[in-house]
Design a protein around this motif. Structure first.
Motif, PDB file in Angstrom:
ATOM      1  N   ALA A  45       6.502   1.180  -0.704  1.00 21.92           N
ATOM      2  CA  ALA A  45       6.304  -0.222  -0.363  1.00 21.92           C
ATOM      3  C   ALA A  45       5.362  -0.867  -1.370  1.00 21.92           C
ATOM      4  O   ALA A  45       4.578  -0.177  -2.034  1.00 21.92           O
ATOM      5  CB  ALA A  45       5.741  -0.344   1.043  1.00 21.92           C
ATOM      6  N   ASP A  46       5.448  -2.188  -1.459  1.00 24.67           N
ATOM      7  CA  ASP A  46       4.549  -2.950  -2.320  1.00 24.67           C
ATOM      8  C   ASP A  46       3.181  -3.124  -1.671  1.00 24.67           C
ATOM      9  O   ASP A  46       2.168  -3.193  -2.356  1.00 24.67           O
ATOM     10  CB  ASP A  46       5.138  -4.335  -2.607  1.00 24.67           C
ATOM     11  CG  ASP A  46       6.520  -4.250  -3.222  1.00 24.67           C
ATOM     12  OD1 ASP A  46       6.706  -3.440  -4.151  1.00 24.67           O
ATOM     13  OD2 ASP A  46       7.423  -4.980  -2.762  1.00 24.67           O
ATOM     14  N   ARG A  47       3.188  -3.241  -0.341  1.00 25.15           N
ATOM     15  CA  ARG A  47       1.942  -3.402   0.413  1.00 25.15           C
ATOM     16  C   ARG A  47       1.915  -2.381   1.537  1.00 25.15           C
ATOM     17  O   ARG A  47       2.888  -2.220   2.262  1.00 25.15           O
ATOM     18  CB  ARG A  47       1.853  -4.806   1.020  1.00 25.15           C
ATOM     19  CG  ARG A  47       1.660  -5.888  -0.014  1.00 25.15           C
ATOM     20  CD  ARG A  47       1.521  -7.256   0.624  1.00 25.15           C
ATOM     21  NE  ARG A  47       0.391  -7.297   1.550  1.00 25.15           N
ATOM     22  CZ  ARG A  47       0.262  -8.218   2.496  1.00 25.15           C
ATOM     23  NH1 ARG A  47       1.175  -9.147   2.658  1.00 25.15           N
ATOM     24  NH2 ARG A  47      -0.778  -8.200   3.301  1.00 25.15           N
ATOM     25  N   LEU A  48       0.788  -1.704   1.685  1.00 26.48           N
ATOM     26  CA  LEU A  48       0.594  -0.714   2.745  1.00 26.48           C
ATOM     27  C   LEU A  48      -0.492  -1.224   3.684  1.00 26.48           C
ATOM     28  O   LEU A  48      -1.619  -1.478   3.260  1.00 26.48           O
ATOM     29  CB  LEU A  48       0.184   0.627   2.159  1.00 26.48           C
ATOM     30  CG  LEU A  48       1.151   1.263   1.172  1.00 26.48           C
ATOM     31  CD1 LEU A  48       0.531   2.494   0.522  1.00 26.48           C
ATOM     32  CD2 LEU A  48       2.450   1.607   1.856  1.00 26.48           C
ATOM     33  N   LEU A  49      -0.133  -1.361   4.950  1.00 30.71           N
ATOM     34  CA  LEU A  49      -1.049  -1.904   5.946  1.00 30.71           C
ATOM     35  C   LEU A  49      -1.155  -0.952   7.130  1.00 30.71           C
ATOM     36  O   LEU A  49      -0.251  -0.145   7.364  1.00 30.71           O
ATOM     37  CB  LEU A  49      -0.543  -3.259   6.451  1.00 30.71           C
ATOM     38  CG  LEU A  49      -0.262  -4.324   5.386  1.00 30.71           C
ATOM     39  CD1 LEU A  49       0.407  -5.535   6.018  1.00 30.71           C
ATOM     40  CD2 LEU A  49      -1.547  -4.718   4.680  1.00 30.71           C
ATOM     41  N   THR A  50      -2.222  -1.072   7.873  1.00 27.96           N
ATOM     42  CA  THR A  50      -2.369  -0.341   9.124  1.00 27.96           C
ATOM     43  C   THR A  50      -3.091  -1.213  10.125  1.00 27.96           C
ATOM     44  O   THR A  50      -3.950  -2.025   9.749  1.00 27.96           O
ATOM     45  CB  THR A  50      -3.137   0.991   8.937  1.00 27.96           C
ATOM     46  OG1 THR A  50      -3.183   1.669  10.188  1.00 27.96           O
ATOM     47  CG2 THR A  50      -4.526   0.795   8.417  1.00 27.96           C
ATOM     48  N   ALA A  51      -2.735  -1.047  11.383  1.00 27.32           N
ATOM     49  CA  ALA A  51      -3.526  -1.671  12.431  1.00 27.32           C
ATOM     50  C   ALA A  51      -4.916  -1.064  12.354  1.00 27.32           C
ATOM     51  O   ALA A  51      -5.077   0.087  11.943  1.00 27.32           O
ATOM     52  CB  ALA A  51      -2.885  -1.411  13.789  1.00 27.32           C
TER      53      ALA A  51
END
Length: 189
Positions: A45-51
């Motif tokens: 992915a281009d952006r990796l996010l997490t809650a």
């Protein structure tokens, strides 16, 4: 602009195994081990996010992701019911539980209504369409379900008929107002 949003449900925690409303507890040992084994199956992915929730952050770490916290995909705030089982709350507050299940605007627990969860999640999805690309987020199953509800313009009661199993990938692709869905691919090595 088209965006692909990939949502990963976190691995098992004690609350999940005990069927309790999330209490922001850690992953259990089996959940951590299973997430680590699934790391090679995580798409790029281009952006990796997490809650920002503990089990989501720990799942992201076990998957080998250097994900940035995203408050918009935090777990559903269930107020004073947090850490309790549905059975216990139903016994103590049967009318409140009935209202919560029947009315998407109800929040008898003092937290966030289903309607508010759907709107928060939908606002986050719509905001992603400005940048396009591929976004991967590790987030609570309720947020995954709310995203599907929003993206497909499903009625609120459909939320209760959706399930997001631990360590599954749900993919939404599209742009503002038009989304496509690919449901629940397991992240298995």
């Amino acid at each position: 602009m088209t965006v692909r949003v990939m949502l990963i449900s976190p691995a098992h925690s004690g609350a999940l195994r005990e069927a309790r409303f999330d209490d922001d507890g850690p992953l259990d040992e089996a959940g951590t081990h299973r997430a680590a084994r699934a790391a090679d199956a995580v798409p790029g992915a281009d952006r990796l996010l997490t809650a920002p929730d503990t089990r989501c952050r720990q799942t992201a770490a076990a998957l080998g992701l250097r994900a940035e916290p995203e408050p918009a995909v935090r777990a559903w705030d269930l107020g004073r019911w947090r850490g309790s089982t549905l059975a216990d709350v139903t016994e103590e507050e049967p009318d409140a539980v009935a209202a919560w299940l029947a009315d998407p605007a109800a929040a008898p627990h003092g937290g966030e209504s289903l309607h508010a969860l759907r709107e928060r999640t939908g606002g986050w999805l719509e905001g992603l369409t400005d940048g396009g690309g591929r976004v991967l987020a590790v987030t609570d199953p309720a947020v995954v379900r709310a995203a599907v509800l929003y993206a497909l313009a499903l009625p609120a009661d459909a939320f209760w008929r959706l399930d997001a199993a631990p360590l599954t990938l749900t993919e939404l692709s599209g742009r503002a107002g038009r989304w496509n869905l690919r449901i629940g691919r397991p992240l298995e090595p």
